[in-house]
Design a protein around this motif. Structure first.
Motif, PDB file in Angstrom:
ATOM      1  N   ASN A   1      37.488  37.384  -0.294  1.00 13.33           N
ATOM      2  CA  ASN A   1      36.363  37.176  -0.060  1.00 13.33           C
ATOM      3  C   ASN A   1      35.664  38.419  -0.616  1.00 13.33           C
ATOM      4  N   TYR A   2      35.558  38.626  -2.372  1.00 16.82           N
ATOM      5  CA  TYR A   2      35.273  39.047  -2.741  1.00 16.82           C
ATOM      6  C   TYR A   2      33.964  38.066  -4.107  1.00 16.82           C
ATOM      7  N   VAL A   3      32.784  38.971  -4.005  1.00 14.42           N
ATOM      8  CA  VAL A   3      31.746  38.183  -4.480  1.00 14.42           C
ATOM      9  C   VAL A   3      31.946  36.573  -5.813  1.00 14.42           C
ATOM     10  N   GLU A   4      33.172  37.943  -5.897  1.00 18.36           N
ATOM     11  CA  GLU A   4      33.575  37.297  -7.637  1.00 18.36           C
ATOM     12  C   GLU A   4      35.204  36.776  -7.715  1.00 18.36           C
ATOM     13  N   GLU A   5      35.521  36.133  -8.697  1.00 15.14           N
ATOM     14  CA  GLU A   5      37.875  35.996  -8.499  1.00 15.14           C
ATOM     15  C   GLU A   5      37.787  37.641  -9.231  1.00 15.14           C
TER      16      GLU A   5
ATOM     17  N   ASP B   1      41.398  39.933 -10.921  1.00 12.33           N
ATOM     18  CA  ASP B   1      42.192  40.255 -11.298  1.00 12.33           C
ATOM     19  C   ASP B   1      43.009  40.902 -10.376  1.00 12.33           C
ATOM     20  N   THR B   2      44.167  39.973 -10.032  1.00 11.81           N
ATOM     21  CA  THR B   2      44.909  41.277  -8.720  1.00 11.81           C
ATOM     22  C   THR B   2      45.677  42.236 -10.176  1.00 11.81           C
ATOM     23  N   ASN B   3      46.073  41.984 -11.049  1.00 13.11           N
ATOM     24  CA  ASN B   3      47.002  42.791 -12.427  1.00 13.11           C
ATOM     25  C   ASN B   3      46.162  44.581 -12.176  1.00 13.11           C
ATOM     26  N   ASP B   4      44.626  44.082 -12.561  1.00  9.94           N
ATOM     27  CA  ASP B   4      43.874  44.701 -12.618  1.00  9.94           C
ATOM     28  C   ASP B   4      43.896  45.614 -11.444  1.00  9.94           C
ATOM     29  N   ILE B   5      43.828  45.169 -10.564  1.00  5.00           N
ATOM     30  CA  ILE B   5      43.535  45.511  -9.338  1.00  5.00           C
ATOM     31  C   ILE B   5      44.571  47.126  -8.491  1.00  5.00           C
ATOM     32  N   ILE B   6      45.532  46.539  -8.595  1.00  3.73           N
ATOM     33  CA  ILE B   6      46.816  47.382  -8.663  1.00  3.73           C
ATOM     34  C   ILE B   6      47.407  48.414  -9.977  1.00  3.73           C
ATOM     35  N   ASP B   7      46.678  47.866 -10.905  1.00  2.00           N
ATOM     36  CA  ASP B   7      46.667  48.911 -12.400  1.00  2.00           C
ATOM     37  C   ASP B   7      45.907  50.118 -11.951  1.00  2.00           C
ATOM     38  N   GLY B   8      44.651  49.526 -11.322  1.00  2.00           N
ATOM     39  CA  GLY B   8      43.452  50.699 -10.923  1.00  2.00           C
ATOM     40  C   GLY B   8      44.087  51.825  -9.799  1.00  2.00           C
ATOM     41  N   ALA B   9      44.655  50.914  -8.915  1.00  2.00           N
ATOM     42  CA  ALA B   9      45.109  52.025  -7.535  1.00  2.00           C
ATOM     43  C   ALA B   9      46.163  52.964  -7.742  1.00  2.00           C
ATOM     44  N   ILE B  10      46.665  52.392  -8.783  1.00  2.00           N
ATOM     45  CA  ILE B  10      48.090  52.848  -9.396  1.00  2.00           C
ATOM     46  C   ILE B  10      47.055  54.045 -10.456  1.00  2.00           C
ATOM     47  N   LYS B  11      46.113  54.105 -11.243  1.00  2.00           N
ATOM     48  CA  LYS B  11      46.181  55.349 -11.737  1.00  2.00           C
ATOM     49  C   LYS B  11      45.434  56.285 -10.910  1.00  2.00           C
ATOM     50  N   GLY B  12      44.542  55.113  -9.984  1.00  2.00           N
ATOM     51  CA  GLY B  12      44.192  56.250  -9.262  1.00  2.00           C
ATOM     52  C   GLY B  12      44.634  56.924  -8.196  1.00  2.00           C
ATOM     53  N   LEU B  13      46.356  56.616  -8.174  1.00  2.00           N
ATOM     54  CA  LEU B  13      46.506  57.627  -7.179  1.00  2.00           C
ATOM     55  C   LEU B  13      47.458  59.174  -8.217  1.00  2.00           C
TER      56      LEU B  13
END
Length: 436
Positions: free
Chosen positions: A53-57, A59-71
């Protein structure tokens, strides 16, 4: 919600596998495990919604990397997720080879803060100091920027420029610094005789060869003359490898505990002890520290102080007393995780407290005196025209430059002067005791 489940299932399999690897080394209750699985399912569903649903496609890898960094960002300033590039840079750094401006940084109270500049680097030459706050890097605000992200921005090819905005206590507003990146010096040890039979040694950071280089420097000095006293300068030393802090401490100790670590798991509870036979274990020793002395530097100072092996001179150290374990990941990335705290031989925690010097000497900025020795009458025989040369005068001429450099250093550095005066007193007292 059924349409999101294929994505959720794939992500959950990945996350459950990752969680299971940590459960192998941690005692997690069944209730806590179920709670974690439930939260991971929420994460997987959110990711699936974004993918569809996000307005643009995305990158799953970037999203997961960002989530791990936030963790990891929510834990403490020193735990971090290292992408493959950052992981390689960390390995290069411990080997003493990387290009940047030469500072150690941390997140303190949510603010990007300098622990210490490394001597002989662009940061030190620009007079950046411990506890300075980096407000911007190349125009980008550092608020909520992780330490690893900041390091990545500060590093770069030799000769390239980076602009930083810095705030310091007492400044009405931040100042801008334009720094040219350079190769950070490989040599972490320096030494010379600061007075007859009294040696000055400096360790700028703890790399993989620091202790062996230090012992080599001592042997080179001993070829020149007998060492009857030592100054070990750890000021503005941001730390480095635990193994090197232990082995350098062992150089001055013949027995006893050097440092211990205590964590949640049994394998994180370790003790490191000294061994007999090191060459510098008997000479009088002064250790110089300041607010830029951190981590491995504090381990050395704390061990030598606790065993009453050295007199610690200077100001309160930084207080970085936590252990980071580097865990490689299959992707080539890595985790830097805080797993324990350091404790001195007398059971004191270094974390957030630091090491208190035996002799506290605040650094006083040097101001050159505007006096003329000739007008004031302070003239030596060697200043007179056509004076007769002494027997050793020609031999001394070759070392005159170094002698003048040492004199200048002592004039400008009140903490070093204090250390030398104490060392001279100890040496003189030892000679009196020998005569008796």
């Amino acid at each position: 919600m059924q349409r999101f489940m294929p994505y959720s299932l794939n992500i959950l399999v990945f996350l459950f596998t990752l969680l299971s690897s940590f459960q192998a080394v941690a005692d997690i209750s069944q209730k806590e495990r179920e709670k974690t699985y439930s939260q991971l399912e929420v994460f997987a569903n959110v990711l699936s919604i974004l993918q569809d649903n996000y307005v643009e496609e995305i990158d799953t890898n970037d999203i997961i990397d960002g989530a791990i960094k936030g963790l990891l960002y929510t834990l403490d300033p020193h735990s971090a997720y290292l992408e493959p590039e950052g992981f390689n840079e960390l390995q290069e750094e411990t080997q003493g080879q990387f290009s940047g401006i030469g500072i150690e940084i941390t997140i303190k109270d949510g603010i990007l803060t300098i622990i210490s500049p490394i001597e002989g680097t662009p940061a030190a030459d620009a007079d950046l100091r411990a506890h300075d706050i980096i407000v911007e890097i190349d125009g980008q605000k550092t608020k909520e920027m992780g330490a690893m992200e900041a390091i990545k921005k500060l590093r770069g090819p030799k000769g390239s420029e980076v602009s930083i905005s810095v705030h310091r206590d007492g400044w009405p507003e931040p100042k801008n610094f334009n720094l040219v990146r350079d190769i950070i010096p490989l040599q972490s040890v320096k030494s010379f005789f600061i007075a007859p039979s009294l040696a000055y040694t400096r360790v700028t950071n703890f790399q993989s060869r620091t202790t062996s280089d230090y012992k080599k420097e001592l042997r080179n000095l001993q070829k020149i003359g007998q060492i009857k006293g030592l100054i070990l300068d750890l000021r503005n030393n941001p730390g480095g490898l635990l193994s090197q802090a232990v082995s350098l401490s062992d150089t001055f100790l013949n027995e006893g505990l050097i440092v211990s670590t205590r964590g949640r798991t049994e394998e994180q509870n370790m003790s490191f002890r000294a061994h007999m036979g090191e060459e510098a274990a008997s000479v009088p020793l002064i250790v110089l520290v300041n607010e830029g002395s951190a981590s491995a530097s504090e381990i050395v100072a704390g061990a030598l102080q606790a065993h009453k092996r050295a007199i610690i001179v200077g100001t309160q150290t930084f207080g970085k007393g936590s252990v980071q374990t580097i865990i490689p990941l299959p992707s080539g990335a890595g985790l830097r995780v805080t797993t324990a705290r350091y404790y001195t031989p007398d059971g004191k925690s270094i974390q957030a407290l630091g090491i208190t010097p035996d002799v506290e000497v605040p650094y006083v900025a040097y101001q050159e005196a505007k006096t003329d020795d000739t007008k004031s009458g302070r003239i030596r025989e060697a200043d007179l025209p056509n004076h007769i040369e002494g027997n050793d005068e020609k031999d001394q001429a070759s070392t005159l430059t170094q002698t003048e450099e040492i004199k200048q250093r002592l004039r400008e550095d009140n903490q070093l002067r204090t250390a030398l005066n104490i060392l001279k007193s100890l040496n003189l007292y030892s000679e009196f005791q020998t005569i008796k």
